[in-house]
Scaffold this active site. Structure first.
Site, mmCIF file in Angstrom:
data_model
loop_
_atom_site.group_PDB
_atom_site.id
_atom_site.type_symbol
_atom_site.label_atom_id
_atom_site.label_comp_id
_atom_site.label_asym_id
_atom_site.label_seq_id
_atom_site.Cartn_x
_atom_site.Cartn_y
_atom_site.Cartn_z
ATOM 1 N N ARG A 1 41.479 42.646 46.814
ATOM 2 C CA ARG A 1 40.829 43.673 47.642
ATOM 3 C C ARG A 1 39.953 43.098 48.753
ATOM 4 O O ARG A 1 40.082 43.502 49.917
ATOM 5 C CB ARG A 1 40.012 44.612 46.745
ATOM 6 N N ASP B 1 41.373 48.302 41.330
ATOM 7 C CA ASP B 1 41.844 46.922 41.207
ATOM 8 C C ASP B 1 43.366 46.931 41.030
ATOM 9 O O ASP B 1 43.871 47.493 40.058
ATOM 10 C CB ASP B 1 41.160 46.301 39.984
ATOM 11 N N CYS C 1 34.799 41.642 46.036
ATOM 12 C CA CYS C 1 35.462 42.276 44.889
ATOM 13 C C CYS C 1 35.277 41.351 43.683
ATOM 14 O O CYS C 1 34.364 40.520 43.683
ATOM 15 C CB CYS C 1 36.937 42.559 45.189
HETATM 16 P P1 4NP Z 1 40.456 41.476 43.130
HETATM 17 O O1 4NP Z 1 41.555 41.565 41.957
HETATM 18 O O2 4NP Z 1 39.092 41.649 42.464
HETATM 19 O O3 4NP Z 1 40.799 42.634 43.998
HETATM 20 O O4 4NP Z 1 40.635 40.126 43.769
HETATM 21 C C1 4NP Z 1 41.480 40.768 40.809
HETATM 22 C C2 4NP Z 1 42.108 39.547 40.806
HETATM 23 C C3 4NP Z 1 42.065 38.753 39.676
HETATM 24 C C4 4NP Z 1 41.386 39.189 38.556
HETATM 25 C C5 4NP Z 1 40.766 40.403 38.566
HETATM 26 C C6 4NP Z 1 40.803 41.196 39.711
HETATM 27 N N1 4NP Z 1 41.353 38.393 37.386
HETATM 28 O O5 4NP Z 1 40.732 38.814 36.406
HETATM 29 O O6 4NP Z 1 41.928 37.304 37.370
#
Ligand code: 4NP
Length: 155
Positions: free
Chosen positions: A16, A125, A10
């Site tokens: 995710r 997300d 992800c």
């Molecule tokens: P992930 O969620 O891609 O599902 O781990 C996110 C976690 C942090 C960030 C973006 C998406 N961020 O920009 O910090």
């Protein structure tokens, strides 16, 4: 004995894809296949490198009996040669993966390609949203992972 490997990817590798890793590892352990199937996760950005999964994601997963043990790391080009299967959570992740290596030896697929038409193309997300977003991530990943396991262990 042939061994297989799957990498969940992800953006941040704190919500995710750690859930993909945790749910799949649970299925692999239940099927007594831990010595045959390696499960890992990574993110397309390194911003959270070294961090455990987001507390909200861990709490939602734990309620359903899944332990998220990952530490965030950024995907590297070698992952796309080393793993048999790479599962992208959304279309942006897929595009970013193919920018790293346009011709990976790994099979690179969207998680939603294992699901029916009733599901969206992208695992949304959950990072900036409420609790229901984390539940939906689990719903989608729990629906897809048995099919991913079937592909890794035909028959
Ligand atoms: P992930 O969620 O891609 O599902 O781990 C996110 C976690 C942090 C960030 C973006 C998406 N961020 O920009 O910090």
């Amino acid at each position: 004995m042939s061994s297989k490997s799957v990498l969940f990817v992800c953006l941040g590798n704190i919500c995710r894809s750690p859930t993909g890793e945790g749910v799949m590892q649970h299925l692999v352990d239940q099927a007594d296949l831990a010595d045959q199937i390696k499960v890992d996760s990574a993110g397309t950005i390194g911003y959270h490198a070294g961090h455990p999964a987001d507390q909200r994601m861990q709490a939602a997963a734990e309620k359903r009996g899944f332990e998220l043990r990952s530490r965030s790391r950024k995907i590297v080009e070698r992952d796309l040669q080393k793993f048999d299967l790479v599962i992208a959570m959304d279309r942006e992740n897929l595009s970013d993966i193919l920018t790293i290596d346009p011709q990976p030896t790994a099979s690179v697929k969207l998680l939603s390609s294992y699901l029916g038409e009733d599901w969206p193309s992208d695992v949304p997300d959950p990072y900036y949203g409420g609790e229901e977003g984390f539940e939906y991530v689990l719903d989608m990943i729990q629906a897809a992972c048995p099919h991913i396991l079937e592909e890794l262990v035909p028959g």
